[in-house]
Design a protein around this motif. Structure first.
Motif, mmCIF file in Angstrom:
data_model
loop_
_atom_site.group_PDB
_atom_site.id
_atom_site.type_symbol
_atom_site.label_atom_id
_atom_site.label_comp_id
_atom_site.label_asym_id
_atom_site.label_seq_id
_atom_site.Cartn_x
_atom_site.Cartn_y
_atom_site.Cartn_z
ATOM 1 N N UNK A 155 24.035 -23.387 -29.414
ATOM 2 C CA UNK A 155 25.326 -23.600 -30.079
ATOM 3 C C UNK A 155 26.460 -23.486 -29.069
ATOM 4 N N UNK A 156 26.394 -22.480 -28.201
ATOM 5 C CA UNK A 156 27.431 -22.279 -27.194
ATOM 6 C C UNK A 156 27.493 -23.469 -26.236
ATOM 7 N N UNK A 157 26.327 -23.909 -25.753
ATOM 8 C CA UNK A 157 26.289 -25.051 -24.840
ATOM 9 C C UNK A 157 26.891 -26.287 -25.488
ATOM 10 N N UNK A 158 26.584 -26.504 -26.764
ATOM 11 C CA UNK A 158 27.129 -27.655 -27.467
ATOM 12 C C UNK A 158 28.632 -27.519 -27.686
ATOM 13 N N UNK A 159 29.067 -26.348 -28.144
ATOM 14 C CA UNK A 159 30.467 -26.142 -28.495
ATOM 15 C C UNK A 159 31.377 -26.298 -27.282
ATOM 16 N N UNK A 160 30.987 -25.705 -26.162
ATOM 17 C CA UNK A 160 31.822 -25.768 -24.965
ATOM 18 C C UNK A 160 31.519 -27.033 -24.154
ATOM 19 N N UNK A 161 30.240 -27.371 -24.038
ATOM 20 C CA UNK A 161 29.846 -28.484 -23.194
ATOM 21 C C UNK A 161 30.319 -29.837 -23.672
ATOM 22 N N UNK A 162 30.499 -30.017 -24.998
ATOM 23 C CA UNK A 162 30.893 -31.335 -25.510
ATOM 24 C C UNK A 162 32.295 -31.718 -25.055
ATOM 25 N N UNK A 163 33.113 -30.742 -24.614
ATOM 26 C CA UNK A 163 34.428 -31.079 -24.091
ATOM 27 C C UNK A 163 34.302 -31.849 -22.786
ATOM 28 N N UNK A 164 33.237 -31.571 -22.038
ATOM 29 C CA UNK A 164 32.979 -32.306 -20.802
ATOM 30 C C UNK A 164 32.020 -33.462 -21.024
ATOM 31 N N UNK A 165 31.146 -33.330 -22.030
ATOM 32 C CA UNK A 165 30.115 -34.334 -22.282
ATOM 33 C C UNK A 165 30.062 -34.635 -23.782
ATOM 34 N N UNK A 166 30.836 -35.585 -24.254
ATOM 35 C CA UNK A 166 30.931 -35.847 -25.696
ATOM 36 C C UNK A 166 29.654 -36.384 -26.330
ATOM 37 N N UNK A 264 31.823 -30.379 -15.941
ATOM 38 C CA UNK A 264 33.270 -30.593 -15.894
ATOM 39 C C UNK A 264 33.672 -31.179 -14.540
ATOM 40 N N UNK A 265 33.122 -30.615 -13.461
ATOM 41 C CA UNK A 265 33.466 -31.093 -12.120
ATOM 42 C C UNK A 265 33.038 -32.543 -11.910
ATOM 43 N N UNK A 266 31.840 -32.887 -12.379
ATOM 44 C CA UNK A 266 31.340 -34.252 -12.199
ATOM 45 C C UNK A 266 31.960 -35.222 -13.191
ATOM 46 N N UNK A 267 32.484 -34.699 -14.299
ATOM 47 C CA UNK A 267 33.101 -35.564 -15.308
ATOM 48 C C UNK A 267 34.452 -36.101 -14.906
ATOM 49 N N UNK A 268 35.041 -35.526 -13.869
ATOM 50 C CA UNK A 268 36.300 -36.036 -13.329
ATOM 51 C C UNK A 268 37.472 -35.878 -14.280
ATOM 52 N N UNK A 269 38.431 -36.796 -14.148
ATOM 53 C CA UNK A 269 39.666 -36.731 -14.933
ATOM 54 C C UNK A 269 39.409 -36.903 -16.423
ATOM 55 N N UNK A 270 38.404 -37.684 -16.771
ATOM 56 C CA UNK A 270 38.106 -37.899 -18.198
ATOM 57 C C UNK A 270 37.697 -36.591 -18.857
ATOM 58 N N UNK A 271 36.871 -35.796 -18.165
ATOM 59 C CA UNK A 271 36.442 -34.509 -18.712
ATOM 60 C C UNK A 271 37.626 -33.561 -18.833
ATOM 61 N N UNK A 272 38.484 -33.533 -17.816
ATOM 62 C CA UNK A 272 39.662 -32.668 -17.869
ATOM 63 C C UNK A 272 40.598 -33.066 -18.996
ATOM 64 N N UNK A 273 40.730 -34.373 -19.229
ATOM 65 C CA UNK A 273 41.596 -34.851 -20.307
ATOM 66 C C UNK A 273 41.046 -34.445 -21.674
ATOM 67 N N UNK A 274 39.717 -34.506 -21.828
ATOM 68 C CA UNK A 274 39.129 -34.093 -23.110
ATOM 69 C C UNK A 274 39.336 -32.601 -23.351
ATOM 70 N N UNK A 275 39.173 -31.794 -22.297
ATOM 71 C CA UNK A 275 39.385 -30.353 -22.438
ATOM 72 C C UNK A 275 40.829 -30.073 -22.821
ATOM 73 N N UNK A 276 41.769 -30.772 -22.194
ATOM 74 C CA UNK A 276 43.190 -30.580 -22.510
ATOM 75 C C UNK A 276 43.484 -30.973 -23.946
ATOM 76 N N UNK A 277 42.835 -32.048 -24.435
ATOM 77 C CA UNK A 277 43.079 -32.482 -25.810
ATOM 78 C C UNK A 277 42.592 -31.442 -26.813
ATOM 79 N N UNK A 278 41.429 -30.786 -26.509
ATOM 80 C CA UNK A 278 40.945 -29.710 -27.371
ATOM 81 C C UNK A 278 41.923 -28.538 -27.363
#
Length: 295
Positions: A155-166, A264-278
């Motif tokens: 659950x934790x991996x999904x909840x936090x990880x989906x911000x970097x990997x939708x 998050x690091x490999x996801x680049x700007x797209x991953x950072x943008x998703x985290x910011x949107x959350x």
């Protein structure tokens, strides 16, 4: 002593495990799963923990080409001493020990958690993590499954990880089984399964079903030998050895945090943008409820 000998023994045990008779197989799996205990304990204590005779352990040593049991155990003892030589107790641990009986128990629990995290992170290699992260980023969908205590980590991996990997999906959802959720999955997908001893029958069955459908499998566990007829593309090994009378998952949580950081690091700007949107969404929701209370 050759520092690679322990690794080569473990590799040999894994390769020959399926060809060993029952008790030798049981002893071999114990050594693979608990190399630190094997290096530390006497032959009688190891036999007691495994549930076999000392003669079985001697026979195993001979089958592996050693003239004596101690020759088999020595590489594990050597690795154990080398690994622990640089570990010092923090000052705050010593202060806890001096604060009475309650503090001593707290100090022991704290050292247990630190040791598990240390061992778990030490086991990870950048080469494997790079393969895992690449596999996850390239997948059409990534399914995460676990049951019982392991479910909290999934659950934790999904909840936090989906911000970097939708593409992450936690299964099973609602009252379904994990197999139901994999109905439309295929070769372009990946499944992450989390299970620790005693291994979940439901999780193993879901893994086998996923393999039959062509999914790539990432296993997070305390052993590569979860089931004799199950193999994963990648197995991330974490330590759950504990001084408590219950499983301790501090190490697995540390490894999951590392995996998320790499995504998050490999996801680049797209991953950072998703985290910011959350984060923006949560902040807006908090402002809304504060305003509602003032009405």
């Amino acid at each position: 002593m050759d520092p690679t000998l322990k690794t080569r023994i473990i590799s040999d045990l894994k390769d020959r495990l399926g060809n060993f008779p029952g008790r030798l197989r049981t002893a071999s799996k114990y050594i693979v799963d608990h190399p630190s205990d094997f290096g530390l304990d006497s032959i009688r204590e190891t036999a007691r923990k495994v549930g076999v005779s000392t003669y079985t352990l001697v026979r195993l040593a001979e089958r592996l080409g050693f003239s004596r049991y101690d020759d088999l155990r020595e590489p594990f003892r050597h690795a154990l001493v080398s690994a622990s030589a640089g570990l010092d107790h923090p000052e705050w641990i010593e202060r806890l020990k001096e604060s009475g009986e309650f503090g001593q128990v707290q100090a022991g629990a704290s050292m247990n958690a630190l040791a598990i995290v240390h061992r778990s992170l030490e086991l990870q290699t950048p080469e494997q993590f790079q393969r895992v992260v690449t596999m996850l980023l390239e997948a059409r969908a990534v399914y995460i499954t676990a049951v019982r205590a392991s479910y909290s980590m999934a659950y934790y991996l999904h909840y936090v990880g989906r911000m970097a990997l939708p593409t992450l999906q936690l299964i099973p959802r609602h009252m379904n089984s994990a197999i139901d959720e994999l109905h439309s999955a295929g070769e372009c997908d990946v499944m992450i399964a989390i299970t620790f001893t005693p291994y979940s029958r439901e999780t193993i069955e879901a893994c086998k079903f996923a393999r039959r459908k062509g999914l790539r499998l990432i296993l997070i566990s305390d052993s590569e030998l979860v089931s004799p007829d199950l193999s994963a593309d990648e197995t991330i090994i974490v330590s759950v050895l504990s001084t408590h009378h219950f499983g301790c998952y501090a190490g697995s949580m540390a490894v999951l945090d590392t995996l998320i950081a790499l995504l998050v690091a490999q996801g680049g700007e797209a991953a950072k943008a998703r985290i910011k949107s959350y984060e923006d969404l949560r902040r807006e929701n908090q402002v809304y409820w504060v305003a509602q209370k003032k009405r």
